[in-house]
Motif scaffolding. Structure first.
Motif, mmCIF file in Angstrom:
data_model
loop_
_atom_site.group_PDB
_atom_site.id
_atom_site.type_symbol
_atom_site.label_atom_id
_atom_site.label_comp_id
_atom_site.label_asym_id
_atom_site.label_seq_id
_atom_site.Cartn_x
_atom_site.Cartn_y
_atom_site.Cartn_z
ATOM 1 N N GLU A 1 40.166 28.323 37.205
ATOM 2 C CA GLU A 1 39.719 29.980 36.758
ATOM 3 C C GLU A 1 39.223 30.867 35.937
ATOM 4 O O GLU A 1 37.953 31.956 35.758
ATOM 5 C CB GLU A 1 41.264 30.036 35.672
ATOM 6 C CG GLU A 1 42.756 30.604 36.917
ATOM 7 C CD GLU A 1 43.435 30.604 36.240
ATOM 8 O OE1 GLU A 1 44.343 31.152 35.029
ATOM 9 O OE2 GLU A 1 44.968 31.032 36.994
ATOM 10 N N PHE B 1 36.366 30.294 39.188
ATOM 11 C CA PHE B 1 36.471 31.317 40.344
ATOM 12 C C PHE B 1 36.481 33.136 39.600
ATOM 13 O O PHE B 1 36.767 34.180 40.180
ATOM 14 C CB PHE B 1 37.211 31.006 41.102
ATOM 15 C CG PHE B 1 37.850 32.074 42.232
ATOM 16 C CD1 PHE B 1 37.046 31.848 43.273
ATOM 17 C CD2 PHE B 1 38.746 33.089 42.814
ATOM 18 C CE1 PHE B 1 37.160 32.250 43.840
ATOM 19 C CE2 PHE B 1 39.365 33.589 43.243
ATOM 20 C CZ PHE B 1 37.819 33.822 44.422
ATOM 21 N N GLY B 2 37.343 32.982 38.472
ATOM 22 C CA GLY B 2 37.450 34.283 37.730
ATOM 23 C C GLY B 2 38.684 34.187 37.343
ATOM 24 O O GLY B 2 39.188 34.017 38.722
ATOM 25 N N GLN B 3 39.784 34.662 36.102
ATOM 26 C CA GLN B 3 40.504 35.260 35.958
ATOM 27 C C GLN B 3 41.429 35.942 36.972
ATOM 28 O O GLN B 3 42.231 35.787 37.833
ATOM 29 C CB GLN B 3 41.395 34.788 34.536
ATOM 30 C CG GLN B 3 43.090 34.809 34.461
ATOM 31 C CD GLN B 3 43.450 34.839 33.212
ATOM 32 O OE1 GLN B 3 42.903 35.252 32.012
ATOM 33 N NE2 GLN B 3 44.381 34.027 32.368
ATOM 34 N N GLN B 4 41.210 36.492 37.167
ATOM 35 C CA GLN B 4 42.268 37.757 38.067
ATOM 36 C C GLN B 4 41.257 38.011 39.368
ATOM 37 O O GLN B 4 41.850 38.021 40.105
ATOM 38 C CB GLN B 4 41.020 39.518 38.089
ATOM 39 C CG GLN B 4 41.714 40.126 35.366
ATOM 40 C CD GLN B 4 43.014 40.276 36.048
ATOM 41 O OE1 GLN B 4 43.513 40.737 36.544
ATOM 42 N NE2 GLN B 4 43.886 39.276 34.515
ATOM 43 N N GLN B 5 40.434 37.571 39.822
ATOM 44 C CA GLN B 5 40.289 37.007 41.010
ATOM 45 C C GLN B 5 41.017 36.036 41.650
ATOM 46 O O GLN B 5 41.832 35.945 43.024
ATOM 47 C CB GLN B 5 38.669 36.642 41.461
ATOM 48 C CG GLN B 5 37.467 37.738 41.090
ATOM 49 C CD GLN B 5 36.856 37.651 40.048
ATOM 50 O OE1 GLN B 5 37.495 37.252 38.884
ATOM 51 N NE2 GLN B 5 35.902 38.411 39.681
ATOM 52 N N ALA B 6 41.668 34.723 41.006
ATOM 53 C CA ALA B 6 42.640 33.756 41.070
ATOM 54 C C ALA B 6 43.913 34.687 41.146
ATOM 55 O O ALA B 6 44.422 34.516 42.607
ATOM 56 C CB ALA B 6 42.589 33.096 40.344
ATOM 57 N N HIS C 1 43.994 37.851 41.967
ATOM 58 C CA HIS C 1 44.734 38.269 42.678
ATOM 59 C C HIS C 1 44.613 37.507 44.164
ATOM 60 O O HIS C 1 45.135 38.007 45.777
ATOM 61 C CB HIS C 1 42.944 39.241 43.441
ATOM 62 C CG HIS C 1 42.861 39.494 44.593
ATOM 63 N ND1 HIS C 1 43.176 41.190 44.991
ATOM 64 C CD2 HIS C 1 42.165 40.078 45.133
ATOM 65 C CE1 HIS C 1 43.671 41.342 45.999
ATOM 66 N NE2 HIS C 1 42.234 41.301 46.444
ATOM 67 N N LEU C 2 43.568 36.648 44.748
ATOM 68 C CA LEU C 2 43.720 35.791 45.557
ATOM 69 C C LEU C 2 44.860 34.952 46.056
ATOM 70 O O LEU C 2 45.296 34.754 47.358
ATOM 71 C CB LEU C 2 42.745 34.452 45.452
ATOM 72 C CG LEU C 2 43.129 33.460 46.519
ATOM 73 C CD1 LEU C 2 42.324 33.915 47.507
ATOM 74 C CD2 LEU C 2 41.483 32.016 46.290
ATOM 75 N N GLU D 1 47.343 37.365 47.024
ATOM 76 C CA GLU D 1 47.224 37.878 48.909
ATOM 77 C C GLU D 1 47.736 36.967 50.154
ATOM 78 O O GLU D 1 47.888 37.007 50.777
ATOM 79 C CB GLU D 1 45.222 38.424 49.141
ATOM 80 C CG GLU D 1 45.186 39.527 48.794
ATOM 81 C CD GLU D 1 45.791 39.983 49.194
ATOM 82 O OE1 GLU D 1 45.433 40.928 50.461
ATOM 83 O OE2 GLU D 1 46.187 41.402 48.316
#
Length: 144
Positions: free
Chosen positions: A119, A122-127, A129-130, A133
């Motif tokens: 996280e 990659f980024g916490q919010q991106q993680a 979201h990933l 998805e």
């Protein structure tokens, strides 16, 4: 016919990312002698004691033969048991042993470190979201 490019191959991209992320978790979890898939099994059995092999295989999106191969070290090391009284109509109900609970607690520390590492990079919010998805793909895209 146009050649298939890895840049447009969804399956290749997902497999490559999955392997890349798995290696990160493997580096952390190897310190307690388990794989990411074994950690997932211990985690599931911790949340859902007496899960059947069918339930575990479905959750892991794997076949029973592969699940048996993954379970063998956990059974051998006494982390998981399939008590005879829990074998109903060839449906094995698996349970964590005390040793399994202890190993799960130890592994959770390393899993959290891997999760935090991913996280941060990659980024916490991106993680989040990933992850959402990917679960949506598992839920909504037909297997066949």
């Amino acid at each position: 016919m146009n050649p298939i490019s890895s840049e447009t191959d969804d399956c290749f991209a997902v497999r490559q990312a999955a392997r890349h992320i798995s290696k990160l978790y493997e580096r952390h979890l190897c310190k307690v002698g388990i794989t990411p898939t074994q950690f997932s099994i211990l985690s599931m059995l911790n949340r859902h004691p007496k899960s059947t092999m069918i339930q575990l295989a479905d959750a892991l999106v794997t076949d029973r033969t592969t699940l048996v191969r993954i379970l063998k070290p956990l059974l051998r090391d006494g982390l998981v048991v399939a008590p005879a009284e829990e074998r109903v109509k060839r449906r094995f109900r698996l349970t964590l042993t005390e040793k399994g609970h202890e190993r799960f607690e130890q592994a959770t520390v390393h899993w959290r470190a891997a999760q935090a590492n991913f996280e941060v990079v990659f980024g916490q919010q991106q993680a989040v979201h990933l992850r959402n998805e990917l679960f949506r793909v598992t839920r909504d895209v037909p297997k066949g």
